[in-house]
Structures are given as structure tokens and as C-alpha cells.
Design an enzyme around this catalytic site. Structure first.
Site, mmCIF file in Angstrom:
data_model
loop_
_atom_site.group_PDB
_atom_site.id
_atom_site.type_symbol
_atom_site.label_atom_id
_atom_site.label_comp_id
_atom_site.label_asym_id
_atom_site.label_seq_id
_atom_site.Cartn_x
_atom_site.Cartn_y
_atom_site.Cartn_z
ATOM 1 N N GLY A 11 0.830 -0.865 -0.064
ATOM 2 C CA GLY A 11 -0.356 -0.197 0.443
ATOM 3 C C GLY A 11 0.976 1.187 -0.017
ATOM 4 O O GLY A 11 2.281 0.672 0.166
ATOM 5 N N TYR A 63 -8.239 -0.122 5.462
ATOM 6 C CA TYR A 63 -9.164 0.212 4.101
ATOM 7 C C TYR A 63 -9.198 1.480 4.094
ATOM 8 O O TYR A 63 -9.604 2.519 4.811
ATOM 9 C CB TYR A 63 -10.340 -0.213 4.747
ATOM 10 C CG TYR A 63 -12.064 -0.309 3.582
ATOM 11 C CD1 TYR A 63 -12.064 -1.069 2.762
ATOM 12 C CD2 TYR A 63 -12.385 0.904 3.473
ATOM 13 C CE1 TYR A 63 -13.339 -1.313 1.854
ATOM 14 C CE2 TYR A 63 -13.825 1.624 2.705
ATOM 15 C CZ TYR A 63 -13.876 -0.327 1.945
ATOM 16 O OH TYR A 63 -14.790 0.302 0.608
ATOM 17 N N THR A 64 -9.218 1.805 3.370
ATOM 18 C CA THR A 64 -8.576 3.633 2.810
ATOM 19 C C THR A 64 -9.565 4.353 1.974
ATOM 20 O O THR A 64 -9.548 5.648 1.861
ATOM 21 C CB THR A 64 -6.879 3.508 2.699
ATOM 22 O OG1 THR A 64 -7.264 3.118 1.436
ATOM 23 C CG2 THR A 64 -6.689 3.564 3.825
ATOM 24 N N TYR A 127 -15.434 5.669 7.456
ATOM 25 C CA TYR A 127 -14.395 5.563 7.624
ATOM 26 C C TYR A 127 -13.878 5.478 8.225
ATOM 27 O O TYR A 127 -12.883 5.271 9.078
ATOM 28 C CB TYR A 127 -13.543 6.351 6.256
ATOM 29 C CG TYR A 127 -12.170 6.200 6.365
ATOM 30 C CD1 TYR A 127 -11.583 4.949 6.172
ATOM 31 C CD2 TYR A 127 -11.413 7.152 6.738
ATOM 32 C CE1 TYR A 127 -9.914 5.135 6.579
ATOM 33 C CE2 TYR A 127 -9.673 7.169 6.601
ATOM 34 C CZ TYR A 127 -9.321 6.097 6.611
ATOM 35 O OH TYR A 127 -7.913 6.768 6.796
ATOM 36 N N TRP A 152 -4.995 13.673 5.406
ATOM 37 C CA TRP A 152 -4.239 13.518 4.025
ATOM 38 C C TRP A 152 -3.151 13.080 3.694
ATOM 39 O O TRP A 152 -2.397 14.424 2.607
ATOM 40 C CB TRP A 152 -4.430 15.273 3.241
ATOM 41 C CG TRP A 152 -5.103 16.160 3.888
ATOM 42 C CD1 TRP A 152 -6.932 15.965 4.576
ATOM 43 C CD2 TRP A 152 -6.123 16.971 3.797
ATOM 44 N NE1 TRP A 152 -7.682 16.348 5.067
ATOM 45 C CE2 TRP A 152 -6.902 17.723 4.525
ATOM 46 C CE3 TRP A 152 -5.044 18.608 3.148
ATOM 47 C CZ2 TRP A 152 -7.887 19.242 4.324
ATOM 48 C CZ3 TRP A 152 -6.369 19.565 2.512
ATOM 49 C CH2 TRP A 152 -7.144 19.932 3.082
#
Length: 283
Positions: A11, A63-64, A127, A152
Site C-alpha cells: 500500500g 481500508y482507506t 471510514y 491527507w
């Protein structure tokens, strides 16, 4: 030599840990992609920890997808909460320190000054709620944990705002970028180095810390800085917009206070300087 497991190794954040590994010859890394180790497969997690001895578990698996989480709530909670909690249980049993990553989206954005670690949490999207649940499960079962709330995240790896803006510039696109959210862009490379420096220096820090680059910006500010510094500002039509429709609500203000992490762990770069460094490296 310290043995370090890095989950989610392919990732964005995991790729940054892999990129910088050579700077730390005294650390022995075991990188596991989601295909090699599905952290929601508890039997596989226990099998790995029984076959290998680790000092640290850096959990970069997550999980993004903020938008998809609204329709995939069960999957988001399975990975970000249940799997993270189980990983913490195994770390507790094996006396492994767990380093985990959370988000500014645990807050609702109602403040007008930087969020402290002790401020009330109130996520306004799935999320953020799943990441908060992960924090809670880890802290319940494992004392020796370090959780970094960040914001961010971007890098040269994967799907993120930085890569998207550069791609749109190559396509000579028209961009409508929101000015209504205020936060801090964070170079994932900086976060990875920060964590590894702490391990190498044998930092005793535990608990929850806020980490992002210094300063604050809107998404429009971030896009404009990417385009200006890379020399691509004339390749696009860049427009400000006060509204950008999304499935998931975002906090309008999510700047994180770095007072605690600066005092207890170490220095951090300004977001613009960090962005310029990455552009100089990869563009």
C-alpha cells in the site's frame, strides 16, 4: 537487531517503509503485502507470529477508500477495527510493540483550532468511525502501542491526491477543487521515516499521537502548490469551488496539533517544504 513486521507492505504507506528500509541497516524487516498476509484472517496472523519472532509490528494495512466505505461499512470495520484489534491481541500475547495509523477523520471538524489528542472524537463518516473503533480495540487489549493519527496522506505511490493532480495535469484537464476543507497534507515518506527513526532511537513513546506535516491548507491550496512547483500550472484550468459533492461527509476543519509529538518524539517538516522535496525527487 530489531525484527519488524510491516503489514500492508504494498500500500501507499507500506511502500514508503519499503523505500526507506536501506537507511536502517540495524533493523530487520519482514514486509507482508495484503496477499501475503490478510490481517482479517486471524488464523494466518496467529500462524505467522508463532513462526517468527518480532519486536515491532507496523500495521500499514487498512481500508482507506473513504467514499466506498459508505456502502462497504462491514468491510471497512472488518479491516480497520476487527482485524486491527485481533492483531493487537496477538501482539500482546507475543510481547510485540504495535505501531498503528489512524486519521484526522475521527473528529467532526467543528473546532477552529488544531485538534489535540485529548479532544472529543465524533466521526461523521464510516471510514472515520471504523478507524476510531480500531483505535479503541487496540488500546483495550495492548498497553505497548503507538497510534499516529495523520491527515491527507500522499506520496508517489498508489492512488492519492498528489498523483491524481499530476495525472490530470498530463491530461490538460479542468480541475474544480474545493476550498471548504482545511487540513494538512502529509507526505507518507516523512511519516515512515519518523516512525523508523523512533524505533532506531529506541523511543519509549506509547499511546496516541497526532502526526502531520506542519502548517495548514485547503485542497485547492494543495493542488495549486503541486502544479506551481512542478511547473505544470499552465497545463490545466484550475478553479476554486465551495462545494464538491461526495458520498462521505468530510470535516471542514481537521488540522491536528503537533505539540505533543514535537515535544516527545522529534521535529517535523512544513507541508510545502516536504511537497517540494518530493516533487524534486520524482517529477
Amino acid at each position: 537487531m530489531k525484527n519488524i513486521l510491516v503489514t500492508g507492505a504494498n500500500g501507499q504507506l507500506g511502500s514508503c517503509f519499503r523505500k526507506h528500509r536501506k537507511k536502517y541497516p540495524d533493523l530487520n524487516f519482514d514486509f507482508k503485502s495484503s496477499r501475503e498476509l490478510d490481517i482479517s484472517d486471524f488464523a494466518e496472523v496467529e500462524k505467522l507470529f508463532s513462526s517468527r519472532s518480532y519486536d515491532f509490528c507496523i500495521n500499514a494495512a487498512a481500508y482507506t477508500n473513504v467514499e466506498k466505505a459508505e456502502s462497504e461499512k462491514e468491510k471497512a470495520f472488518q479491516i480497520n477495527a476487527e482485524a486491527a484489534g485481533k492483531l493487537a491481541e496477538v501482539c500482546a500475547a507475543k510481547q510485540v510493540k504495535m505501531i498503528h495509523f489512524s486519521t484526522d477523520y475521527v473528529f467532526d471538524g467543528s473546532k477552529t483550532e488544531p485538534y489535540l489528542e485529548t479532544d472529543d472524537v465524533n466521526p461523521i463518516n464510516v471510514y472515520g468511525a471504523s478507524k476510531l473503533a480500531g483505535e479503541q480495540r487496540i488500546t483495550e487489549v495492548l498497553d505497548d502501542h503507538l497510534i499516529f493519527r495523520t491527515s491527507w496522506l500522499y506520496s508517489e505511490f498508489g492512488h492519492n491526491f498528489f498523483c491524481t493532480i499530476l495525472k490530470k495535469a498530463a491530461e490538460k484537464a479542468t480541475l474544480n477543487i474545493t476550498t471548504t476543507q482545511l487540513g494538512t497534507p502529509t507526505n507518507a515518506n516523512d511519516l515512515a521515516i519518523y516512525v523508523l527513526d523512533g524505533i532506531q532511537k529506541e523511543s519509549s513513546a506509547t499511546g496516541i499521537y497526532h502526526y502531520s506535516n506542519l502548517g495548514q491548507a485547503t485542497w485547492y491550496d494543495f493542488a495549486k502548490e503541486i502544479l506551481n512547483y512542478s511547473g505544470k500550472i499552465d497545463q490545466v484550468v484550475l478553479n476554486k469551488t465551495g462545494f464538491f459533492k461526495t458520498l462521505a461527509r468530510r470535516p471542514e476543519y481537521s488540522v491536528l496539533s503537533k505539540e505533543k509529538v514535537l515535544k516527545e518524539i522529534g521535529d517535523i517538516k512544513d507541508w510545502r517544504k516536504s511537497l517540494w522535496d518530493l516533487i524534486d525527487e520524482v517529477v
